[in-house]
Design a protein around this motif. Structure first.
Motif, PDB file in Angstrom:
ATOM      1  N   ASN A 122     -44.787  70.025  30.257  1.00 41.03           N
ATOM      2  CA  ASN A 122     -45.235  71.041  31.205  1.00 41.03           C
ATOM      3  C   ASN A 122     -46.411  71.809  30.598  1.00 41.03           C
ATOM      4  O   ASN A 122     -46.739  71.623  29.425  1.00 41.03           O
ATOM      5  CB  ASN A 122     -44.077  71.992  31.579  1.00 41.03           C
ATOM      6  CG  ASN A 122     -43.414  72.572  30.357  1.00 41.03           C
ATOM      7  OD1 ASN A 122     -44.078  73.177  29.500  1.00 41.03           O
ATOM      8  ND2 ASN A 122     -42.100  72.392  30.251  1.00 41.03           N
ATOM      9  N   ASP A 160     -55.277  67.448  38.712  1.00 43.58           N
ATOM     10  CA  ASP A 160     -54.135  68.183  38.177  1.00 43.58           C
ATOM     11  C   ASP A 160     -54.055  68.141  36.655  1.00 43.58           C
ATOM     12  O   ASP A 160     -53.013  68.444  36.076  1.00 43.58           O
ATOM     13  CB  ASP A 160     -52.839  67.619  38.774  1.00 43.58           C
ATOM     14  CG  ASP A 160     -52.810  67.781  40.278  1.00 43.58           C
ATOM     15  OD1 ASP A 160     -53.079  68.895  40.764  1.00 43.58           O
ATOM     16  OD2 ASP A 160     -52.530  66.784  40.976  1.00 43.58           O
ATOM     17  N   GLN A 180     -50.093  66.581  36.176  1.00 46.13           N
ATOM     18  CA  GLN A 180     -49.184  66.713  37.302  1.00 46.13           C
ATOM     19  C   GLN A 180     -49.538  67.975  38.065  1.00 46.13           C
ATOM     20  O   GLN A 180     -50.015  68.939  37.486  1.00 46.13           O
ATOM     21  CB  GLN A 180     -47.740  66.795  36.830  1.00 46.13           C
ATOM     22  CG  GLN A 180     -47.223  65.547  36.199  1.00 46.13           C
ATOM     23  CD  GLN A 180     -45.744  65.678  35.825  1.00 46.13           C
ATOM     24  OE1 GLN A 180     -45.164  66.748  35.906  1.00 46.13           O
ATOM     25  NE2 GLN A 180     -45.167  64.591  35.382  1.00 46.13           N
ATOM     26  N   ASP A 185     -46.793  72.657  40.676  1.00 48.11           N
ATOM     27  CA  ASP A 185     -45.389  72.857  41.087  1.00 48.11           C
ATOM     28  C   ASP A 185     -44.446  71.869  40.396  1.00 48.11           C
ATOM     29  O   ASP A 185     -43.248  72.059  40.401  1.00 48.11           O
ATOM     30  CB  ASP A 185     -45.249  72.773  42.593  1.00 48.11           C
ATOM     31  CG  ASP A 185     -45.653  71.431  43.179  1.00 48.11           C
ATOM     32  OD1 ASP A 185     -46.359  70.659  42.496  1.00 48.11           O
ATOM     33  OD2 ASP A 185     -45.270  71.159  44.325  1.00 48.11           O
ATOM     34  N   LYS A 186     -44.995  70.817  39.768  1.00 44.73           N
ATOM     35  CA  LYS A 186     -44.162  69.854  39.042  1.00 44.73           C
ATOM     36  C   LYS A 186     -44.335  69.987  37.535  1.00 44.73           C
ATOM     37  O   LYS A 186     -43.668  69.317  36.767  1.00 44.73           O
ATOM     38  CB  LYS A 186     -44.503  68.437  39.478  1.00 44.73           C
ATOM     39  CG  LYS A 186     -44.148  68.172  40.911  1.00 44.73           C
ATOM     40  CD  LYS A 186     -44.448  66.747  41.276  1.00 44.73           C
ATOM     41  CE  LYS A 186     -44.096  66.528  42.749  1.00 44.73           C
ATOM     42  NZ  LYS A 186     -44.341  65.185  43.156  1.00 44.73           N
ATOM     43  N   ALA A 187     -45.311  70.816  37.109  1.00 46.31           N
ATOM     44  CA  ALA A 187     -45.585  70.977  35.679  1.00 46.31           C
ATOM     45  C   ALA A 187     -44.891  72.198  35.208  1.00 46.31           C
ATOM     46  O   ALA A 187     -45.160  72.949  34.448  1.00 46.31           O
ATOM     47  CB  ALA A 187     -47.097  71.001  35.438  1.00 46.31           C
TER      48      ALA A 187
END
Length: 127
Positions: A71, A102, A122, A125-127
């Motif tokens: 992340n 991203d 990524q 919102d996904k990292a």
């Protein structure tokens, strides 16, 4: 996990042809690049082996390794930890939209001056 490794080569065209032939039995293929600058080969699992022209104006060193983070916070933490351990800044953590929409990364120079990167590619919102 290593995301990509970049090595400087003396003759980009010659090296591209060499690696295309050498990688064929392994199923590794040319993925993308830019004429006279660099070429990236897909070596599986989203990982790349890249070659760059040694005398290019790239900020990369003769060897560049990018580690894939889980992340963005891990990218930030790597950067701070590396600096505290004696690394030199080569690019603070932040978005790199010129790499990919991203892409988020930081760059440090290790004690030998090699460019080491921590990155994630990524959506936020996904990292």
């Amino acid at each position: 996990m290593i995301d990509h490794i970049t090595v400087a080569v003396s003759d980009l065209t010659k090296s591209r042809l060499f690696y295309e032939r050498a990688f064929a039995p392994l199923g590794y293929t040319l993925s993308f690049g830019k004429e006279n600058v660099f070429w990236a080969f897909d070596i599986g699992n989203g990982c790349l082996f890249e070659i760059q022209q040694a005398d290019s104006a790239s900020p990369l060193t003769c060897i560049h390794v990018a580690f894939r983070a889980k992340n963005r916070a891990d990218v930030d933490a790597f950067y701070q930890s590396a600096l505290a351990a004696g690394a030199r800044d080569n690019g603070a953590p932040g978005p790199r939209p010129d790499y990919a929409p991203d892409y988020y990364a930081c760059f440090i120079l290790d004690p030998d001056g090699y460019n080491i990167e921590a990155m994630i590619n990524q959506p936020l919102d996904k990292a």
